[in-house]
Design an enzyme around this catalytic site. Structure first.
Site, mmCIF file in Angstrom:
data_model
loop_
_atom_site.group_PDB
_atom_site.id
_atom_site.type_symbol
_atom_site.label_atom_id
_atom_site.label_comp_id
_atom_site.label_asym_id
_atom_site.label_seq_id
_atom_site.Cartn_x
_atom_site.Cartn_y
_atom_site.Cartn_z
ATOM 1 N N GLU A 1 12.751 -9.560 1.244
ATOM 2 C CA GLU A 1 11.997 -8.396 1.738
ATOM 3 C C GLU A 1 12.792 -7.131 1.415
ATOM 4 O O GLU A 1 14.003 -7.100 1.641
ATOM 5 C CB GLU A 1 11.839 -8.548 3.261
ATOM 6 N N PRO B 1 0.785 -1.233 0.000
ATOM 7 C CA PRO B 1 0.000 0.000 0.000
ATOM 8 C C PRO B 1 0.820 1.288 0.000
ATOM 9 O O PRO B 1 1.860 1.372 0.632
ATOM 10 C CB PRO B 1 -0.818 -0.099 1.293
ATOM 11 N N ASN B 2 0.304 2.237 -0.750
ATOM 12 C CA ASN B 2 0.814 3.615 -0.841
ATOM 13 C C ASN B 2 2.101 3.757 -1.637
ATOM 14 O O ASN B 2 2.556 4.886 -1.861
ATOM 15 C CB ASN B 2 0.982 4.230 0.565
ATOM 16 N N ARG C 1 13.233 4.127 12.282
ATOM 17 C CA ARG C 1 12.072 5.018 12.339
ATOM 18 C C ARG C 1 11.261 4.722 13.607
ATOM 19 O O ARG C 1 11.830 4.379 14.626
ATOM 20 C CB ARG C 1 11.270 4.867 11.040
ATOM 21 N N TYR D 1 10.947 8.984 1.164
ATOM 22 C CA TYR D 1 10.907 8.020 0.058
ATOM 23 C C TYR D 1 11.484 8.560 -1.260
ATOM 24 O O TYR D 1 11.549 7.833 -2.235
ATOM 25 C CB TYR D 1 9.461 7.545 -0.154
ATOM 26 N N ARG E 1 4.294 11.001 -1.760
ATOM 27 C CA ARG E 1 4.228 10.696 -0.336
ATOM 28 C C ARG E 1 5.585 10.946 0.339
ATOM 29 O O ARG E 1 6.611 10.441 -0.106
ATOM 30 C CB ARG E 1 3.741 9.254 -0.089
ATOM 31 N N ASN F 1 8.032 -5.730 -1.187
ATOM 32 C CA ASN F 1 7.951 -4.598 -0.258
ATOM 33 C C ASN F 1 6.500 -4.538 0.230
ATOM 34 O O ASN F 1 5.646 -3.953 -0.439
ATOM 35 C CB ASN F 1 8.345 -3.284 -0.937
ATOM 36 N N ALA G 1 3.287 -0.890 4.643
ATOM 37 C CA ALA G 1 2.776 -0.885 6.026
ATOM 38 C C ALA G 1 2.361 -2.279 6.503
ATOM 39 O O ALA G 1 2.407 -2.570 7.708
ATOM 40 C CB ALA G 1 1.603 0.079 6.133
ATOM 41 N N HIS H 1 12.804 -2.648 1.528
ATOM 42 C CA HIS H 1 12.226 -1.365 1.935
ATOM 43 C C HIS H 1 13.084 -0.241 1.380
ATOM 44 O O HIS H 1 14.323 -0.341 1.384
ATOM 45 C CB HIS H 1 12.164 -1.245 3.461
HETATM 46 C C1 DQA Z 1 8.330 0.955 3.553
HETATM 47 C C2 DQA Z 1 8.503 1.139 5.056
HETATM 48 C C3 DQA Z 1 7.194 0.897 5.783
HETATM 49 O O1 DQA Z 1 7.363 1.081 7.167
HETATM 50 C C4 DQA Z 1 6.135 1.868 5.289
HETATM 51 O O2 DQA Z 1 4.887 1.597 5.904
HETATM 52 C C5 DQA Z 1 6.009 1.897 3.822
HETATM 53 C C6 DQA Z 1 7.210 1.808 2.994
HETATM 54 C C7 DQA Z 1 9.617 1.323 2.773
HETATM 55 O O3 DQA Z 1 9.725 0.915 1.617
HETATM 56 O O4 DQA Z 1 10.479 2.018 3.307
HETATM 57 O O5 DQA Z 1 4.925 2.092 3.283
HETATM 58 O O6 DQA Z 1 8.055 -0.410 3.297
#
Ligand code: DQA
Length: 148
Positions: free
Chosen positions: A97, A9-10, A106, A22, A17, A73, A76, A99
């Site tokens: 995994e 998501p997002n 964080r 990011y 964002r 990825n 959240a 990120h």
């Molecule tokens: C994320 C890190 C997560 O904590 C966050 O909720 C994201 C992006 C990253 O790519 O840094 O949406 O996965």
């Protein structure tokens, strides 16, 4: 070699964002970057993004017997989803995994990753380069050139 990049998501809102976390590049930029990486590695790549947990579960299930590896990825859902962990365990596809940011640096709630126990490795904190490192590792692992 068929690899699936799954984004949660997002991530479709990259560029908009929280650019200080990011970066300013868009999701389309990420897709272009990933396709360039696939060329470098010599892998066939499919890229998929969803804002919905169940859709990501479906996509992991459908990957069984089709994809050799997954770069994931979960965004959240990393920090909340037993369903995604169970889906990865069920299909047993080698998964890395990734990120963009480093969640361990964080908020405390980002320090837990539910999916990590089902993943070979985690690459984090390198922006787009996190995905490249994950793809390179996964390709080498699948070719038997790298151990975990
Ligand atoms: C994320 C890190 C997560 O904590 C966050 O909720 C994201 C992006 C990253 O790519 O840094 O949406 O996965």
């Amino acid at each position: 070699m068929k690899l699936l990049v799954l984004n949660g998501p997002n991530l479709n809102l990259l560029g908009l964002r929280e650019p200080e976390i990011y970066g300013r590049r868009s999701y389309a930029d990420l897709e272009r970057f990933l396709n360039d990486c696939a060329g470098e590695i010599g892998a066939e790549l499919e890229i998929f993004q969803s804002n919905h947990e169940g859709v990501l579960v479906d996509r992991i299930q459908q990957a069984y017997g089709v994809f050799d590896g997954i770069v994931f990825n979960p965004a959240a859902y990393t920090h909340t989803s037993v369903a995604l962990l169970d889906a990865l365990k069920a299909v047993g596809i080698p998964t890395v995994e990734v990120h963009l940011s480093d969640p361990d640096k964080r908020e405390d709630f980002r320090k837990i990753s539910y999916v990590r126990p089902a993943c070979l490795k985690t690459v984090k904190g390198l922006g787009f380069e996190s995905y490249r490192q994950a793809l390179l590792f996964l390709a080498a692992y699948l070719r038997g050139e790298r151990e975990v």
